[in-house]
Scaffold this active site. Sequence first.
Site, PDB file in Angstrom:
ATOM      1  N   TYR A 164      -1.754   6.680 -39.704  1.00  0.00           N
ATOM      2  CA  TYR A 164      -0.989   7.456 -40.797  1.00  0.00           C
ATOM      3  C   TYR A 164      -2.109   8.702 -41.290  1.00  0.00           C
ATOM      4  CZ  TYR A 164      -3.472   4.207 -44.182  1.00  0.00           C
ATOM      5  OH  TYR A 164      -4.352   3.356 -45.018  1.00  0.00           O
ATOM      6  N   GLU A 165      -1.285   9.502 -42.031  1.00  0.00           N
ATOM      7  CA  GLU A 165      -1.912  10.748 -42.331  1.00  0.00           C
ATOM      8  C   GLU A 165      -2.041  11.720 -41.107  1.00  0.00           C
ATOM      9  OE1 GLU A 165      -1.281  10.985 -45.060  1.00  0.00           O
ATOM     10  OE2 GLU A 165      -1.634   9.124 -46.075  1.00  0.00           O
ATOM     11  N   GLY A 166      -1.179  11.499 -40.152  1.00  0.00           N
ATOM     12  CA  GLY A 166      -1.340  12.229 -38.890  1.00  0.00           C
ATOM     13  C   GLY A 166      -2.325  11.309 -37.795  1.00  0.00           C
TER      14      GLY A 166
END
Lengths: 595, 595
Positions: B439-441
């Site tokens: 998550y978050e890239g």
Amino acid sequence: MAYRPPVREHRFLLGEVLQIEQYNNLPGFAEVSMDLVDQILDEAARFAAEVLDPLNPVGDKHGCRWSDDGSVTTPPGFKDAYRKLVEGGWPALGADPAFGGQGLPAVVGLAFNEMSSAANMAFSMYPGLTHGAYSAIAAGGSDDQKALYLPKLASGEWGGTMNLTEPQCGTDLGLLRTKAVPVGDGSYKISGQKIWISSGEHDLADNIIHLVLARIEGAPAGVRGISLFIVPKFIPDADGKPGVRNQVSCAGLEEKMGIHGNATCVMIHDEATGWLVGEENRGLALMFVMMNEARLGVALQGLAQGEAAYQAAADFARERLQGRALTGPVNPDGPADPIIVHPDVRRLLMDSRAVLEAGRALLFWTALHGDLAHVHPDSAVRQKGSDYMGLLTPVLKAYLTDRGFQICSDALQVHGGSGFTEHFQASQRLRDTRITLIYEGTNGVQALDLVGRKLAANGGRAVMTFAAEIDAFVEAHQGEAATADFVTALAGVKAQLQEATFWLMQNGLTNPDNAAASSTDYLSLFALTGLAYMWAIIARIAQAKVEAGDPDPFYANKLAVGRYFLARVLPDAGARLAKVKTGAATVMALPAEAF
Amino acid sequence: MAYRPPVREHRFLLGEVLQIEQYNNLPGFAEVSMDLVDQILDEAARFAAEVLDPLNPVGDKHGCRWSDDGSVTTPPGFKDAYRKLVEGGWPALGADPAFGGQGLPAVVGLAFNEMSSAANMAFSMYPGLTHGAYSAIAAGGSDDQKALYLPKLASGEWGGTMNLTEPQCGTDLGLLRTKAVPVGDGSYKISGQKIWISSGEHDLADNIIHLVLARIEGAPAGVRGISLFIVPKFIPDADGKPGVRNQVSCAGLEEKMGIHGNATCVMIHDEATGWLVGEENRGLALMFVMMNEARLGVALQGLAQGEAAYQAAADFARERLQGRALTGPVNPDGPADPIIVHPDVRRLLMDSRAVLEAGRALLFWTALHGDLAHVHPDSAVRQKGSDYMGLLTPVLKAYLTDRGFQICSDALQVHGGSGFTEHFQASQRLRDTRITLIYEGTNGVQALDLVGRKLAANGGRAVMTFAAEIDAFVEAHQGEAATADFVTALAGVKAQLQEATFWLMQNGLTNPDNAAASSTDYLSLFALTGLAYMWAIIARIAQAKVEAGDPDPFYANKLAVGRYFLARVLPDAGARLAKVKTGAATVMALPAEAF
């Protein structure tokens, strides 16, 4: 998309790499034509894909249920699938014809086992452990015991287990407490608690034959006082049918991270009736018959889960549209390109394949040596086969499960956020596979087995034979320009392995901690050498096909994946060697209380 | 044994490595004496250990419950713990005093965040996302919006979320479909489905402020047509109190592999009322304010889970008796030695520490640069701080989560079979941590951000500044004999990083796939360089203490762990460099249909 058994890979390995038909003159191999292999592979693939694969998420979600009466219910569908397994004759593939088996070489059965394990690891552990029990009785049982148990275990009509672990005693079997008291009629009363017993209780088979390690009253302490017993769930009656219920019962199931479809049992032996297998106090040696076979089976589980996880990741990467290729859109009419255009996604997929394809080759190659160790007329071939089995079993077990887990994790990563949800099977693959790094001897124990026992055995004969075989291969093929990169790389990594081996010999004797501290890195270096050897063999075959104008892209793809291995996997060998040579100094520098 | 917040490590980093008192003249730092730091660390440790840690397995087992009315119930105890969190003023630690915050530097808050995340990652995501929402409104909101929302978000009285992902649109936000229709009174009607919304609905706070990406009707396609909106669960009334229920609701929770205690929601915006934040079509830039902060937070999660997992493994290894030391029994009166005597177990523990201790240092060091970027009077220092934040955020996010997951896996391995059961927390650590790589890239996106944007930004200024700083350090300290091994190793890996950087510059321009294919290995090499730098700094401080006769074994242990890093972790740098320099050729060799 569903799991697709890698029939083409198996056919290539058995037919072209191992050229199994060349052994037609050996017992068991006589009927193994490629026609038969093709039939078996196709049937096996159908069974795995159609019967076992759909039940995999079912097993994960439902798990096994334990009831107050000690019974265990397997997940919906497992019982029916097990019936089909037995009816199909799959458990009997490699068993002795004298006990109803088909007597095929283990290397042929391996293909079915891989497919079955990939499609449903938790399910496949039931017949897997049964086969272990079969092998232990075949190796050490009396003729009566063989006649009574082997046909039922070979067919899968009855199940089998290994009862080793106790709460205070896992790797260190010398601490074992379960006791056996002779009754006087040839039987014993077995009492004690066993934990983590896979397939210990279930509803799939009419009977379950527990192979139990216990200490006969008055036996020496430690590992020299351990004996092996048969403890049937139902004591066979005079007709060999399940009779009286024995005093062995399941007291509960373990809550686990994965393999929910397999019952991991706490087993209570409360003066259960058991019969000695083999000699008193020699149980460990027999248990290692099961254990060594099981270790190669665990290596196969790591490979199989990795293959299935890789396939799902490749499918997802071809279908999921997100972003554009850096070199220009490949799907200009769509909203985005499939993520397989992204080099970092490719890297994950290629990494997986580079290890899976050569890892499978090394596993099958080793299993063939195991077969030859049993049936080859030339004692030198038998010895070499046995040496290689001993040497490579810990390497394959540790490396393929470490990498299998990594491949499952990489496959989950390709799924992005979807991989973290339980909607896809990526999570289950990761969770199921994690146990393979632990059971049948943790991977650290495998590394210690390699450097502490297998290297030194018979004056280093096994490793020297392996090195000489690679030298001869390099010598024979280094002049072949088209695949020279493979041969050169093999020579390079083999030299690194040799350097590491010498270092261990020189420094492990003066301080055994040096060998132990470097054992895992050494094992990885060994595996990389084995994989490089397999890639060199595969590359030569593929190159010949390409040069001959074979239209099957299979061969050109093999060369491409092999070259990825050389460029992107093999460089780790140098780091492994560098770490090996630092020994125990920094590893053991802190006092225990500083952790 | 329970998680023990690493107060000693934090004190060492803030007091001796970063010497935070030297910034007393800067805004926010004025009151940051080591006395205050000690107080905060002790209070934070107590809160994490006593309130959050006991709830961690509870959250895993119970998970969140969704009801037909769209409400979500958090696990037992979470509500009470959240109340204590707010009462303790923890969410406000780093918030602006103008909005009720305590205005402390981020680097100080990091210590609390690490402890909180280690003790209970799922719980800590609720305030974590709230802080992200705070930052986005602080960066782009109007004065009215700030006055209305920031005090409530700073205190934690209200929660916050990021509503980005849609089923067809994760990494590729250009595919976003949620639409916003202006009503005419300054508000918008927002409609669309968002998925994987962490903390999207829960029972912990009086209101939840969603930060939502949507496309205003008629906006350009792609990322240039995306705007950011505030969509409160309850629309604040004239007194700023939660008023009318908005048309945003949770349609269900995701079944996940881990972080069961955090509600991962499907959110339906059905003509929900929203207010634009910042300018039309400039939403992505504001969202990246949240995102960049969140990325450093995710790096911290990887570190925190790794630390907690390591501690549990060390405890287990000291207590579990199994086998004997190869160099002779250390517990001769007991049945066996603790498994911490085994070098391969030590290796796993030392590996974890070597990465955790320097990884934490690099994270805190980077966060301090982030603080200086905001408050330092010298524009050169501000620019450098901002450059380093940009450069190191993707490195820390990807490397610390990759390694954090590996550490959790190694910690599980130290537990042996126990680790695979849910009786210990090792499984939960592994399962919870797995999301941090995504998550978050995803970590692949981080690597692409590093090589595709951060390296090239401002003509490569950031990476050149970083390299020059290391050169200056090496130049200044290479003559110091006692720690020369650290400085020499740093110079070596920095040269390898430079070689890789040049290779990317030369080959990434001609073919962007070269840079992308090598991005992950480059990122790892970058991280190893950063860790080697931190170890060199730490070693000098520790060596001075040892030479001065400091009786605290902390310092000698630092040198020992640092030397393990040099011997056993840093050799990977060479393999990374070798892989980088092979570029895209082998990675992209297969056609997509061959997978």
